[in-house]
Write a protein that holds these residues in place. Structure first.
Motif, PDB file in Angstrom:
ATOM      1  N   SER A 269       0.837  -1.207   0.000  1.00  0.00           N
ATOM      2  CA  SER A 269       0.000   0.000   0.000  1.00  0.00           C
ATOM      3  C   SER A 269       0.868   1.252   0.000  1.00  0.00           C
ATOM      4  O   SER A 269       0.569   2.234  -0.687  1.00  0.00           O
ATOM      5  N   ARG A 270       1.949   1.214   0.797  1.00  0.00           N
ATOM      6  CA  ARG A 270       2.832   2.390   0.842  1.00  0.00           C
ATOM      7  C   ARG A 270       3.435   2.643  -0.534  1.00  0.00           C
ATOM      8  O   ARG A 270       3.572   3.788  -0.974  1.00  0.00           O
ATOM      9  N   VAL A 271       3.789   1.572  -1.244  1.00  0.00           N
ATOM     10  CA  VAL A 271       4.355   1.727  -2.585  1.00  0.00           C
ATOM     11  C   VAL A 271       3.313   2.329  -3.527  1.00  0.00           C
ATOM     12  O   VAL A 271       3.604   3.263  -4.279  1.00  0.00           O
ATOM     13  N   ALA A 272       2.093   1.828  -3.457  1.00  0.00           N
ATOM     14  CA  ALA A 272       1.039   2.309  -4.362  1.00  0.00           C
ATOM     15  C   ALA A 272       0.740   3.784  -4.131  1.00  0.00           C
ATOM     16  O   ALA A 272       0.333   4.497  -5.053  1.00  0.00           O
ATOM     17  N   GLN A 273       0.958   4.241  -2.883  1.00  0.00           N
ATOM     18  CA  GLN A 273       0.669   5.636  -2.560  1.00  0.00           C
ATOM     19  C   GLN A 273       1.867   6.552  -2.754  1.00  0.00           C
ATOM     20  O   GLN A 273       1.782   7.753  -2.522  1.00  0.00           O
ATOM     21  N   HIS A 274       2.973   5.989  -3.183  1.00  0.00           N
ATOM     22  CA  HIS A 274       4.166   6.791  -3.468  1.00  0.00           C
ATOM     23  C   HIS A 274       3.822   7.796  -4.566  1.00  0.00           C
ATOM     24  O   HIS A 274       3.062   7.493  -5.488  1.00  0.00           O
ATOM     25  N   GLU A 275       4.391   9.006  -4.461  1.00  0.00           N
ATOM     26  CA  GLU A 275       4.006  10.045  -5.424  1.00  0.00           C
ATOM     27  C   GLU A 275       4.400   9.695  -6.859  1.00  0.00           C
ATOM     28  O   GLU A 275       3.814  10.208  -7.807  1.00  0.00           O
ATOM     29  N   ARG A 276       5.383   8.808  -7.031  1.00  0.00           N
ATOM     30  CA  ARG A 276       5.793   8.456  -8.394  1.00  0.00           C
ATOM     31  C   ARG A 276       5.200   7.135  -8.846  1.00  0.00           C
ATOM     32  O   ARG A 276       5.659   6.529  -9.817  1.00  0.00           O
ATOM     33  N   CYS A 277       4.148   6.685  -8.133  1.00  0.00           N
ATOM     34  CA  CYS A 277       3.569   5.389  -8.478  1.00  0.00           C
ATOM     35  C   CYS A 277       2.054   5.502  -8.486  1.00  0.00           C
ATOM     36  O   CYS A 277       1.472   6.217  -7.671  1.00  0.00           O
ATOM     37  N   SER A 278       1.411   4.811  -9.415  1.00  0.00           N
ATOM     38  CA  SER A 278      -0.056   4.804  -9.463  1.00  0.00           C
ATOM     39  C   SER A 278      -0.561   3.396  -9.726  1.00  0.00           C
ATOM     40  O   SER A 278       0.077   2.631 -10.452  1.00  0.00           O
ATOM     41  N   PHE A 279      -1.712   3.073  -9.144  1.00  0.00           N
ATOM     42  CA  PHE A 279      -2.341   1.782  -9.373  1.00  0.00           C
ATOM     43  C   PHE A 279      -3.606   1.989 -10.202  1.00  0.00           C
ATOM     44  O   PHE A 279      -4.372   2.928  -9.939  1.00  0.00           O
ATOM     45  N   TYR A 280      -3.794   1.148 -11.215  1.00  0.00           N
ATOM     46  CA  TYR A 280      -5.029   1.202 -11.996  1.00  0.00           C
ATOM     47  C   TYR A 280      -5.595  -0.199 -12.139  1.00  0.00           C
ATOM     48  O   TYR A 280      -5.036  -1.055 -12.838  1.00  0.00           O
ATOM     49  N   GLY A 281      -6.720  -0.439 -11.460  1.00  0.00           N
ATOM     50  CA  GLY A 281      -7.370  -1.740 -11.528  1.00  0.00           C
ATOM     51  C   GLY A 281      -8.437  -1.751 -12.606  1.00  0.00           C
ATOM     52  O   GLY A 281      -8.802  -0.726 -13.164  1.00  0.00           O
ATOM     53  N   ASN A 282      -8.945  -2.937 -12.883  1.00  0.00           N
ATOM     54  CA  ASN A 282      -9.957  -3.149 -13.924  1.00  0.00           C
ATOM     55  C   ASN A 282      -9.415  -2.772 -15.306  1.00  0.00           C
ATOM     56  O   ASN A 282     -10.155  -2.311 -16.174  1.00  0.00           O
TER      57      ASN A 282
END
Lengths: 486, 195
Positions: free
Chosen positions: A83-96
């Motif tokens: 979760s911390r990685v996904a919330q990093h300012e240089r990282c984004s998660f896109y599901g579906n």
């Protein structure tokens, strides 16, 4: 020692910081441990890395969410780091967002400097024996996804009421997981994050005996000590192991000498066999039988219920040396039947090939050299695809634990870093911006991290109402609706 | 440098492990060690708040900084632990007695993963004790730790989980190597035994 490595360390740090002004656009396909550890290490190694992690499910975390058993919550703690990685300012998660349907691999490679495929193994090994398509026979993966609320398997409806016996083929940790979930008192399961439909089905289940069937012996069983210790310690669960199965051959002794874990497993099983005392005839008692040296020959069809499994025909085996200490099971021509109404095949996962991607069907992996995808091999020289990498089960095969991906990611990121130093990524790419445009054009209802947080919050809130850590949303509609809610 | 020491003590270690480390006490439930027995080794002159902070620190494993600005701070003994990262670089850090190696790594930005946050449910905080003398000073691993070590990447005969190794005065100066996928651990002749 230190001076040489120190010099190399400083040089690599210099190089990475000198290209940090130019963004490195990375897309990671798959948000399980392999994907997240890759993202984590890339973010730390390269200040210019901008990472998008995509997943075909609306929810991240891969098998940590859908594979780890509900009664193993400590194993899911890894989600905190992800979760911390996904919330990093240089990282984004896109599901579906599904590779192959919503966009093509070639489009990803146009948009990003680096594409890392980390989407694991979503299929199963087949036995290839008669009767395998009878109803009542599932892969363990399907059963696990069913009780873990994976949206593709919520309506599996396995029949748990036709008899008191289930047969599990395989003796790895997944086999133990499904055995435990079948036999644990449902009062204990009720306070876990098990899917509601599974808890209801298990509460009405008549399964009381589970047979774990392995082709080889206790020395070769693939389970590990923690999981074995756990089942041996479950109250009111009776373990059955035949003493005769525990005799070891010189070849077995060699295997145990070379592997500390094999030795410890064998010792635990021996103790369990010795301790399995009187067989009380309590009709409700739960029994876990370890059956060794049996391989399935064919599945038996029920006479009363056509099309449904009623048992497995097993062939006795002996072990033969296959060279370099390995022993293989060989049939002896002696057969016996084991009756049951449910069969779970826990014999291994298999990756699904992707269109346009080279695939080694024998090993079930994308051919690669230290994580760099191989396009072709000419005269034993591998030519790699620039900017295309793999990590996790797609790279190594479906083996190992969550932690294995830590080192797998280190290796893949090492290859990426070398390629950065070599100047492989000179052209400019659109990255995230291009992905967003593409997804919008195709009207893909992507679920970003805040969408996942809404799903997470809803599940936790529903969970508190039932004294569970969460009540999972198990259909695509419910998941997407929760993600889009205000 | 370390190689010949290992081979000399190697067989002794294996015998010791075989005698003690592998005995099975299945059914045992304590997954986490209690660190109460480390508290008496601290100087007794401490304010109540720093005692509380210390107690909480060792029961949660992920807390704020080691240097709490309270009266008891100057008297909190620290030892030196030297982490050796995958490039062979040595990073010495000062660690208060009673703190776990995993916590110490995190407080000093050392890249040691702790996926399960010290629940004995993973092996990502695996460290290799580079000197067998130091390894022998440690209390042997519990069954639960051994179960996790079974699966650790690059397991050696002197491997431990960082969340289970607690800083004590005898460990002053210990070298702990962090296993790496990109470097085979043949450092100065130190060859990990295959498992």
């Amino acid at each position: 020692m230190s001076r040489r490595y120190l010099a190399r360390y400083l040089v690599s740090r210099y190089f990475s910081s000198s290209v940090s002004s130019r963004p490195l656009h990375v897309c990671i396909v798959g948000s399980g441990p392999a994907g997240f550890y890759t993202a984590d290490k890339l973010l730390k190694a390269h200040e210019g890395a901008r990472i998008d992690i995509i997943d075909r499910l609306p929810t991240p975390f891969g098998l940590v969410r859908s594979g780890v058993a509900p009664d193993h919550p400590e194993t899911k703690i890894a989600i905190n780091q992800f979760s911390r990685v996904a919330q990093h300012e240089r990282c984004s998660f896109y599901g579906n967002v599904k590779l192959g349907s919503d966009l093509l691999l070639s489009e990803l490679r146009d948009l990003y400097h680096v594409v890392v495929l980390a989407h694991g193994a979503e299929s199963d090994k087949d036995l290839g024996i008669p009767g395998e398509t009878l109803s009542g026979i599932y892969s363990a993966r399907e059963f696990v996804w069913w009780y873990n609320g994976h949206p593709d398997y919520s309506s599996l409806k396995p029949d748990l009421k036709s008899s008191d016996t289930a047969v599990i083929l395989g003796q790895g940790n997944v086999a133990l997981d499904v055995a435990r979930i079948l036999l644990r008192p449902t009062t204990e399961l009720a306070s876990t994050d098990i899917a509601r439909h599974a808890l209801s089905a298990l509460e009405e289940s008549s399964i009381r005996k589970v047979f774990l069937v392995g082709r080889r012996g206790p020395v070769q069983a693939a389970l590990t000590a923690k999981e074995l210790r756990e089942v041996l310690g479950i109250k009111n669960m009776h373990i059955r192991i035949k003493e005769t199965d525990l005799s070891v051959t010189p070849a077995d002794e060699v295997e145990m000498k070379n592997s500390r874990i094999r030795k410890r497993i064998y010792e635990l099983l021996s103790k369990a066999a010795a301790a399995a005392g009187t067989s009380e005839s309590d009709p409700d008692q739960r029994e876990l039988h370890f059956v060794f040296f049996r391989q399935p020959d064919r599945f038996l069809e029920s006479n009363e219920r056509k099309g449904h499994v009623s048992g497995v025909n097993l062939e006795k085996t002996i072990l033969e040396s296959a060279g370099s200490g390995k022993q293989l099971a060989v049939g002896t021509g002696e057969f016996e039947d084991l009756n049951c109404s449910l069969v779970l095949k826990a014999i291994g996962y298999k990756s699904v090939p992707i269109n346009g991607l080279p695939f080694d069907h024998k090993k079930g992996v994308v051919p690669n050299v230290r994580g760099r995808v191989v396009s072709q091999t000419l005269e034993s020289l591998s030519q790699t695809e620039p900017g295309l990498y793999v990590c996790g089960w797609l790279k190594r095969g479906p083996v190992g634990i969550i932690a294995t991906n830590l080192y797998c990611a280190e290796e893949t990121v090492g290859s990426i870093s070398e390629d950065i130093e070599e100047g492989v990524f000179k052209s400019s790419k659109e990255g995230s911006k291009g992905l967003m445009q593409l997804l919008e054009k195709r009207e893909v209802k992507k679920v970003d991290y805040s969408g996942w947080e809404k799903i997470d919050a809803k599940e936790k809130q529903m969970g508190t109402e039932r004294n569970k850590p969460r009540e999972k949303l198990v259909t695509w509609e419910d998941l997407l609706a929760a993600a889009a809610a205000n | 440098m370390f190689g010949h020491r290992i081979s000399r003590s190697g067989s002794a270690i294996v015998k010791q492990l075989a005698r003690e480390g592998y005995k099975s006490t299945y059914g045992r439930r304590n997954l986490q060690r209690s660190y109460g027995h480390y508290l008496p080794s601290l100087p007794m002159v401490q304010t109540r708040t720093s005692q509380e902070a210390f107690f909480l620190k060792n029961h949660r494993f992920y807390t704020a900084s080691a240097s709490t600005p309270e009266e008891g701070d100057e008297e909190t003994e620290k030892i030196t632990i030297i982490f050796v990262d995958k490039d062979g670089e040595e990073i010495p850090v000062k660690v208060p007695i009673g703190m776990s190696v995993l916590e110490a790594a995190h407080e000093n930005d050392i890249d040691l993963e702790g996926a399960c946050e010290a629940s004995l449910a993973c092996s990502t905080c695996h460290v290799i004790v580079m000197d067998t003398e130091y390894y022998n000073k440690l209390e042997e691993p519990t069954d639960e730790e051994n179960d996790m070590l079974d699966l650790a990447f690059g397991l050696t005969e002197t491997s431990r989980l960082g969340c289970q190794v607690i800083a004590s005065p005898e460990l002053d100066g210990v070298h702990l190597a962090i296993p790496s996928a990109t470097r085979n651990f043949a450092v100065d002749g130190f060859v990990p035994k295959p498992h």
